[in-house]
Design an enzyme around this catalytic site. Structure first.
Site, PDB file in Angstrom:
ATOM      1  N   GLY A  74       0.826  -1.202   0.000  1.00  0.00           N
ATOM      2  CA  GLY A  74       0.000   0.000   0.000  1.00  0.00           C
ATOM      3  C   GLY A  74       0.858   1.249   0.000  1.00  0.00           C
ATOM      4  N   GLY A 122       0.081  -5.183   0.685  1.00  0.00           N
ATOM      5  CA  GLY A 122      -1.169  -5.053  -0.052  1.00  0.00           C
ATOM      6  C   GLY A 122      -1.171  -5.780  -1.374  1.00  0.00           C
ATOM      7  CD  GLU A 145       2.582  -6.557   5.981  1.00  0.00           C
ATOM      8  OE1 GLU A 145       1.964  -6.524   4.912  1.00  0.00           O
ATOM      9  OE2 GLU A 145       3.235  -7.556   6.353  1.00  0.00           O
ATOM     10  CG  ASP A 153      -2.700  -5.211   6.453  1.00  0.00           C
ATOM     11  OD1 ASP A 153      -1.637  -5.505   5.864  1.00  0.00           O
ATOM     12  OD2 ASP A 153      -3.343  -4.170   6.199  1.00  0.00           O
TER      13      ASP A 153
END
Length: 359
Positions: A74, A122, A145, A153
């Site tokens: 992301g 992402g 992350e 996530d």
């Protein structure tokens, strides 16, 4: 052979068009290794709507522009700036992204992800939940992350707990990179295809008949696949299972410390660089995900935790050290796993409103 018809191209950071029987979604930020913005996420959702309702589209293909990778994750810099300013980009971006991740997992038409080059964060959310996941000898897949004061996530806690033994715990806590065969072994991908064969595979997919089944897509991919299904990580399974079988980070550190092998030392060194709070949150999320019955259940849990991460000093410090100043010297708070208290952890696992994520 006649080139497939190209229909309705949309340019910019996202290219959406139909080529023959394939709906193409191309992430188009090659200088940023196709890092995904909020606007791109909205565009992908719109493309999925369009291709789902188009009877001429037999298959959807996700790919990245340039030669460096599918997607580096992301737009971390944007999230960092919003977090510093007390904004709400995290809430908006992750809500949109997580609902889209769940949609990809249940998409009614065959969805093929070309996971060539770098695939991180992402990018895993866009590809790891696909029905058909193609990696190559250039694939470098990771969920790093925890090194940003965050956790894996985009449904990462679900994917990491569908794996044999503690391989998922290892990858989730260390953020280490998988190559193509590793990704197949870890169930993040389905087939290794040499990158030189991707153009021919892509052409064969665009030539499918409307209404083609997933089995037909599998057969087309199999015709280009190398058959590799076991990467280097497989040989380390026994050690990883022994070290990461614990439910407390303190016990994982203790077990690694007692092992004088080179792999144990290097793993310990990697963990010592990560956010103590991020590791403990990650481990708890992984253990909860292991008992979950659906991707959606994990995404709801991740969303609650992500909102707390967005407010945290560790997230801003992790991004500062890795992306902004690039000094690779984050100052975590607290600095040791022993100093992370239950009171610090509680907000990551609270309830969220029933309307926050609508699948």
């Amino acid at each position: 052979m006649t080139a497939p018809a190209v229909v309705a191209e949309t340019a910019g950071d996202l290219i959406v068009r139909r080529e023959g029987a394939a709906g193409i979604i191309r992430l188009n930020r090659p200088k940023a290794i196709n890092a995904m913005t909020y606007e791109m996420s909205l565009g992908i959702d719109a493309a999925l709507d369009r291709f789902e309702s188009d009877p001429a589209v037999a298959v959807v293909i996700l790919e990245g522009a340039g030669e460096r990778g599918l997607c580096a994750g992301g737009d971390i810099r944007g999230l960092y700036e919003s977090s510093k300013a007390g904004g709400d980009l995290g809430k908006m971006f992750w809500r949109q992204e997580y609902v889209m991740n769940a949609r990809i997992a249940k998409y009614p038409k065959p969805y093929v992800a070309f996971m060539d080059g770098l695939v991180m964060g992402g990018g895993v959310g866009l590809s790891g939940h696909a029905r058909h996941r193609v990696v190559t000898e250039k694939t470098k897949l990771a969920m790093p992350e925890v090194g940003l004061g965050f956790f894996p996530d985009v449904g990462g806690t679900w994917l990491l707990t569908r794996i044999h033994g503690e391989i998922g715990t290892f990858f989730g806590l260390t953020g280490q990179t998988m190559n193509g065969p590793d990704a197949v072994f870890a169930r993040f991908a389905d087939a290794v295809v040499p990158s030189a064969k991707l153009p021919a595979l892509r052409a064969a997919l665009t030539a499918l008949r409307p209404g083609a089944t997933s089995a037909e897509v599998d057969n087309v991919i199999a015709g280009s696949a190398s058959g590799e299904s076991t990467g280097p990580i497989a040989s380390k399974q026994a050690s990883i299972d022994r070290w990461f079988a614990h439910d407390r980070m303190e016990d994982i550190f203790s077990t690694l410390t007692r092992d004088d092998s080179g792999f144990a030392r290097s793993t310990l060194n990697v963990l010592n660089e990560k956010s103590p709070r991020g590791m403990i949150v990650t481990l708890k999320l992984l253990r909860l995900a292991r008992g979950s019955s659906s991707l959606e259940e994990c995404l709801v849990r991740e969303y609650r935790a992500a909102l707390e991460v967005f407010r945290s000093d560790d997230f801003r410090e992790g991004v500062r050290a890795a992306v902004i100043d690039k000094d690779r010297n984050p100052r975590w708070s607290p600095p040791r796993v022993e100093d992370v208290t239950p009171e610090m952890l509680a907000p990551y696992f609270g309830e969220i409103g029933a309307d926050e994520l609508v699948f």
